[in-house]
Design a protein around this motif. Structure first.
Motif, short mmCIF file in Angstrom:
data_model
loop_
_atom_site.label_atom_id
_atom_site.label_comp_id
_atom_site.label_asym_id
_atom_site.label_seq_id
_atom_site.Cartn_x
_atom_site.Cartn_y
_atom_site.Cartn_z
N GLY A 121 -31.54 36.60 -36.09
CA GLY A 121 -31.26 35.73 -34.95
C GLY A 121 -29.85 34.71 -35.50
O GLY A 121 -29.24 34.66 -34.42
N VAL A 122 -29.74 34.29 -36.43
CA VAL A 122 -28.74 33.57 -36.68
C VAL A 122 -27.41 34.28 -36.84
O VAL A 122 -26.32 33.63 -36.59
CB VAL A 122 -28.84 32.57 -38.08
CG1 VAL A 122 -30.24 31.44 -37.73
CG2 VAL A 122 -28.99 33.18 -39.26
N ALA A 123 -27.50 35.67 -37.22
CA ALA A 123 -26.12 36.31 -36.98
C ALA A 123 -25.65 36.46 -35.78
O ALA A 123 -24.57 36.34 -35.52
CB ALA A 123 -26.60 37.55 -37.99
N ARG A 124 -26.71 36.91 -34.97
CA ARG A 124 -26.28 37.13 -33.60
C ARG A 124 -25.80 35.69 -32.74
O ARG A 124 -24.81 35.58 -32.24
CB ARG A 124 -27.70 37.57 -32.81
CG ARG A 124 -27.42 37.36 -31.34
CD ARG A 124 -28.32 38.67 -30.63
NE ARG A 124 -29.76 38.63 -30.97
CZ ARG A 124 -30.69 37.86 -30.23
NH1 ARG A 124 -29.99 37.16 -29.15
NH2 ARG A 124 -31.81 37.72 -30.43
N THR A 125 -26.47 34.45 -33.20
CA THR A 125 -25.80 33.19 -32.96
C THR A 125 -24.50 33.04 -32.97
O THR A 125 -23.70 32.57 -32.49
CB THR A 125 -26.93 32.03 -33.33
OG1 THR A 125 -28.13 32.41 -32.71
CG2 THR A 125 -26.46 30.88 -32.80
#
Ligand code: AMP
Ligand code: MN
Ligand code: MN
Ligand code: MN
Length: 287
Positions: free
Chosen positions: A93-97
């Motif tokens: 999730g944070v990588a995508r963000t």
């Protein structure tokens, strides 16, 4: 429970701070912090170093993250405290963000070029350790200061990089419910960071933020932060009670000479509130 000096909001070179996790841990310790969390923007890659450094310094530690969210036209920051930094859903999730930061930075540089400031992407990139996925407005701000365009980063954020000024590029961050879900599946508590900063939210949009946050599993609010005036501390203490939220305290430290507050030096939480760390006792890594 005895009063402890908890500082649960700070940044390192793994996002837009200027200290490494080890340097930040040493500084937190030197300023009397007993329970620390490193909460880098949209990333958990500094967490292993931070936990090891906390142990070496004799600090209790909560793993953390600060996730950028878009809500009602405003960028809202959600802290995840006590997360498992190895959780696959959180990491994805944070990588995508943060994945959109490179494109945004290129557009920011184009906007600055139109205002006569050339080469901003190449200029700011080394400030983000050469990693375009990390690049934040803060890195552009430091480059503009070092180049002599502005006297300090405060002036940068008045003249550039904010809505209506050169270098501002609107951006779609994560959805509120996704950020809260990633934090919860990783075993953490989701906390609305520095709520007084969201000046684009009308009073009704702010109420919607809190009710949607609670409806999707959010459990805390940052009450004591350098972003809040004493009156705003009182306001958000009231909101914490109204929504039955846990309360957090953090300096949002980014680096010596640049931050509004030093580690560990803010006032304590109002005594009527339940500190978020009381609900996270089993997530604390004891020194
Ligand atoms: P970004 O996530 O790239 O949009 O950058 C946001 C970061 O810019 C925040 O986390 C702060 O570190 C910094 N920032 C935003 N507004 C200000 C301000 N008014 N003064 C100083 N730093 C700011
Ligand atoms: Mn920051
Ligand atoms: Mn923030
Ligand atoms: Mn922060």
């Amino acid at each position: 429970m005895p009063l402890i000096n908890a500082d649960l909001h700070s940044h390192s070179t793994f996002s837009d701070g200027t200290l490494t996790p080890a340097e930040a841990a040493a500084r937190a310790r030197a300023h009397g912090v007993q329970l620390w969390a490193l909460t880098d923007h949209d990333g958990v890659d500094g967490q292993a170093q931070a936990a090891a450094a906390a142990r070496a310094q004799g600090l209790d530690y909560l793993a953390g993250v600060e996730i950028s969210v878009s809500f009602a036209g405003e960028t809202v920051h959600i802290l995840g405290l006590g997360v498992d930094p190895d959780d696959a859903a959180l990491r994805a999730g944070v990588a995508r963000t943060r994945g959109g930061r490179r494109e945004r930075a290129i557009e920011m540089a184009a906007s600055l070029a139109q205002a006569g400031i050339q080469g901003a992407f190449e200029g700011a990139l080394p400030y983000a350790a050469g990693n375009p996925d990390l690049i934040a407005r803060t890195h552009f701000a430091r480059w503009l200061v070092d180049r002599g365009v502005c006297a300090d980063t405060g002036e940068v954020f008045r003249r550039f990089l904010v809505d209506g000024k050169p270098g501002f590029v609107p951006h779609r961050w994560a959805a509120l419910r996704d950020a809260v879900r990633w934090i919860r599946v990783a075993g953490g508590v989701a906390v609305i960071a520095h709520p007084a900063r969201y000046s684009r939210l009308s009073p009704s949009a702010e109420a919607a933020l809190f009710s949607e946050f609670v409806a999707c599993g959010g459990q805390g609010v940052e009450v004591v932060t350098p972003s809040h005036s004493p009156a705003e501390v009182v306001k958000y203490a009231g909101i914490a009670r109204e929504f039955d939220l846990l309360a957090s305290r953090g300096s949002d430290f980014h680096g010596p000479g640049e931050s509004r507050a030093e580690f560990g030096r803010l006032p304590p939480l109002p005594a009527t509130l339940t500190p978020v760390w009381e609900a996270l006792q089993d997530r604390i890594r004891r020194a």
